[in-house]
Design an enzyme around this catalytic site. Structure first.
Site, PDB file in Angstrom:
ATOM      1  N   SER A  29      12.151  73.409  72.571  1.00  0.00           N
ATOM      2  CA  SER A  29      13.281  73.881  71.753  1.00  0.00           C
ATOM      3  C   SER A  29      12.806  74.598  70.508  1.00  0.00           C
ATOM      4  CB  SER A  29      14.135  72.699  71.291  1.00  0.00           C
ATOM      5  OG  SER A  29      14.638  72.002  72.362  1.00  0.00           O
ATOM      6  N   HIS A  60      21.265  81.341  77.669  1.00  0.00           N
ATOM      7  CA  HIS A  60      19.973  80.665  77.705  1.00  0.00           C
ATOM      8  C   HIS A  60      18.949  81.623  78.309  1.00  0.00           C
ATOM      9  CE1 HIS A  60      17.596  76.921  78.190  1.00  0.00           C
ATOM     10  NE2 HIS A  60      17.091  77.537  79.233  1.00  0.00           N
ATOM     11  N   HIS A  82      15.714  70.503  81.490  1.00  0.00           N
ATOM     12  CA  HIS A  82      15.728  69.099  81.056  1.00  0.00           C
ATOM     13  C   HIS A  82      16.474  68.246  82.079  1.00  0.00           C
ATOM     14  CE1 HIS A  82      15.314  71.346  77.209  1.00  0.00           C
ATOM     15  NE2 HIS A  82      14.476  70.366  76.917  1.00  0.00           N
ATOM     16  N   TYR A  84      18.349  65.799  81.304  1.00  0.00           N
ATOM     17  CA  TYR A  84      19.709  65.522  80.794  1.00  0.00           C
ATOM     18  C   TYR A  84      20.709  66.630  81.112  1.00  0.00           C
ATOM     19  CZ  TYR A  84      18.479  68.488  76.758  1.00  0.00           C
ATOM     20  OH  TYR A  84      18.077  69.526  75.968  1.00  0.00           O
ATOM     21  N   GLU A  85      20.194  67.804  81.498  1.00  0.00           N
ATOM     22  CA  GLU A  85      21.104  68.894  81.870  1.00  0.00           C
ATOM     23  C   GLU A  85      21.673  68.673  83.272  1.00  0.00           C
ATOM     24  OE1 GLU A  85      19.754  73.048  80.393  1.00  0.00           O
ATOM     25  OE2 GLU A  85      17.919  71.860  80.527  1.00  0.00           O
ATOM     26  N   ALA A 112      10.032  69.541  70.752  1.00  0.00           N
ATOM     27  CA  ALA A 112      10.497  69.021  69.474  1.00  0.00           C
ATOM     28  C   ALA A 112      10.719  67.529  69.692  1.00  0.00           C
ATOM     29  CB  ALA A 112      11.793  69.693  69.072  1.00  0.00           C
ATOM     30  N   MET A 210      12.963  64.189  74.812  1.00  0.00           N
ATOM     31  CA  MET A 210      13.713  64.148  76.075  1.00  0.00           C
ATOM     32  C   MET A 210      13.103  65.072  77.128  1.00  0.00           C
ATOM     33  SD  MET A 210      17.500  64.432  74.390  1.00  0.00           S
ATOM     34  CE  MET A 210      17.911  63.549  72.869  1.00  0.00           C
ATOM     35  N   SER A 211      11.796  65.273  77.061  1.00  0.00           N
ATOM     36  CA  SER A 211      11.185  66.224  78.009  1.00  0.00           C
ATOM     37  C   SER A 211       9.727  65.863  78.250  1.00  0.00           C
ATOM     38  CB  SER A 211      11.267  67.644  77.431  1.00  0.00           C
ATOM     39  OG  SER A 211      10.464  67.752  76.268  1.00  0.00           O
ATOM     40  N   ASN A 234      12.534  65.795  63.194  1.00  0.00           N
ATOM     41  CA  ASN A 234      13.385  64.890  62.413  1.00  0.00           C
ATOM     42  C   ASN A 234      12.759  63.503  62.461  1.00  0.00           C
ATOM     43  OD1 ASN A 234      14.392  65.145  65.384  1.00  0.00           O
ATOM     44  ND2 ASN A 234      15.035  63.119  64.745  1.00  0.00           N
ATOM     45  N   HIS A 246      21.464  68.054  66.290  1.00  0.00           N
ATOM     46  CA  HIS A 246      20.666  69.084  66.941  1.00  0.00           C
ATOM     47  C   HIS A 246      20.401  70.234  65.964  1.00  0.00           C
ATOM     48  CE1 HIS A 246      18.899  71.354  70.138  1.00  0.00           C
ATOM     49  NE2 HIS A 246      19.789  72.322  70.032  1.00  0.00           N
TER      50      HIS A 246
HETATM   51  N1  HPA Z   1      15.157  61.707  69.736  1.00  0.00           N
HETATM   52  C1  HPA Z   1      15.044  62.212  70.986  1.00  0.00           C
HETATM   53  N2  HPA Z   1      14.744  63.471  71.227  1.00  0.00           N
HETATM   54  C2  HPA Z   1      14.537  64.290  70.191  1.00  0.00           C
HETATM   55  C3  HPA Z   1      14.640  63.841  68.858  1.00  0.00           C
HETATM   56  C4  HPA Z   1      14.971  62.473  68.622  1.00  0.00           C
HETATM   57  O1  HPA Z   1      15.085  61.991  67.482  1.00  0.00           O
HETATM   58  N3  HPA Z   1      14.375  64.911  68.067  1.00  0.00           N
HETATM   59  C5  HPA Z   1      14.114  65.965  68.888  1.00  0.00           C
HETATM   60  N4  HPA Z   1      14.208  65.597  70.168  1.00  0.00           N
END
Ligand code: HPA
Length: 271
Positions: A29, A60, A82, A84-85, A112, A210-211, A234, A246
C-alpha cells in the site's frame, strides 16, 4: 491450481519482454510508485494475463512492470491481491509462481504494517526477520504441485540471511535507522483490538499487517530467496490513545515513501 495455468501466464509475459527479470518486487500500500523508477518499462495489465486474478477495486492500478532498475532486470507488481478482498490464497499467490517461471530468483516483499513493538515509530522501516502466519490458512493446502516444490517445505530461514545482511549494510551506508522484527499476518480487514495486539506482542510479534505471508510461503516453497520490508504506518491498536484509520496508513507511507524508494533502489544494486 493447475500447473499449466502458471506456464500459460509466464509464456504470455515472456512473449512481451526480451529480458529475464532476476529480482521480483511486490509493492505494498502506497509503495507502488517504486515501479515508476523502472527504466524502459514493459507494463502488462493484470487483466491481460491468462489466469491472473482480476482486480475488483475501481481505479486500482494492477500491472506488472518489467524493465531495468539500477541496471538490474526486474519485475514489479504494482498492486497486490489481499485475502481480505475475497481472493483465495491460490489467487493471492498466483503471481509469485509466475515470477518464478519467468526467471525471478529473489523476491522483495514490502508492506505497510502497524507497529506492535513500542520502540517503533510511524515512518520507520522494518526489516522482516521472520513471520507468524496468523491467517488460519496456508496457501499450500491442497494437492502439492511438485513442479514448484516439496510437500512439506522448510520455513526455518524464510527471509534470506545474505539479503538481510546486505539490507543492513545499505541502510548503514545511507545513515538509515533500519528496525528489525517479526511480522504477523492477520486476515483483516478489520484492524486488531488492543487485546489482540497485547496477545501478538506476547507471542513475539513486532509488526502486524494483512498481507505478505502467503506470498512468502509460496516463494519459499519454490526455492526463491526472500527479503521483506515493512513500512510502519501506524502504531497498532491500543498503543496510542487514538483510533486507527486507513487514511493514517496512507498518509504515513506517503511521508516515508522517499526514504523507502531510495533504500530499495540502493539495495537493488547489491542484491
Ligand atoms: N494492523 C493491520 N494491518 C495494518 C496495520 C495495522 O495496524 N497498519 C497497516 N496495515
Amino acid at each position: 491450481m493447475r500447473s499449466e495455468l502458471f506456464f500459460q501466464a509466464a509464456n504470455f509475459i515472456q512473449e512481451k519482454i526480451n529480458i529475464s527479470p532476476k529480482i521480483g518486487f511486490i509493492l505494498g500500500s502506497g509503495l507502488g510508485v517504486f515501479a515508476d523508477e523502472i527504466v524502459n518499462p514493459v507494463k502488462i495489465s493484470y487483466d491481460e494475463i491468462p489466469g491472473f486474478p482480476v482486480s475488483t477495486v475501481e481505479g486500482h492500478k494492477g500491472q506488472l512492470v518489467i524493465g531495468a532498475l539500477e541496471g538490474v532486470p526486474v519485475v514489479a507488481m504494482q498492486g497486490r491481491f489481499h485475502f481480505y478482498e475475497g481472493y483465495s490464497l491460490d489467487k493471492v499467490t498466483f503471481p509469485v509462481r509466475v515470477m518464478k517461471l519467468i526467471g525471478v530468483e529473489k523476491l522483495v516483499v514490502t508492506n505497510a504494517a502497524g507497529g506492535i513493538n513500542t520502540s517503533f515509530e510511524p515512518g520507520d522501516l522494518m526489516l522482516i526477520t521472520d513471520h507468524i502466519n496468523n491467517m488460519g490458512k496456508n496457501p499450500l493446502i491442497g494437492p502439492n504441485d511438485d513442479a514448484f516444490g516439496v510437500r512439506f517445505p522448510d520455513m526455518s530461514i524464510s527471509y534470506c540471511k545474505q539479503m538481510r545482511d546486505k539490507a543492513r549494510q545499505v541502510a548503514h551506508n545511507m545513515g538509515l535507522a533500519l528496525k528489525e522484527g517479526i511480522y504477523v499476518a492477520n486476515t483483516g480487514p478489520s484492524y486488531e483490538t488492543p487485546a489482540e495486539i497485547r496477545m501478538l506482542r506476547k507471542i513475539g510479534g513486532d509488526a502486524v499487517g494483512m498481507s505478505t505471508v502467503p506470498e512468502v510461503i509460496v516463494a519459499r516453497h519454490a526455492g526463491m530467496n526472500v527479503l521483506g520490508i515493512s513500512c510502519i504506518s501506524n502504531m497498532a491498536a491500543g498503543i496510542l490513545d487514538q483510533p486507527l484509520s486507513h487514511d493514517e496508513v496512507i498518509e504515513t507511507t506517503e511521508k516515508a515513501k522517499e526514504r523507502f524508494l531510495m533504500f530499495v533502489k540502493e539495495l537493488t544494486k547489491v542484491l
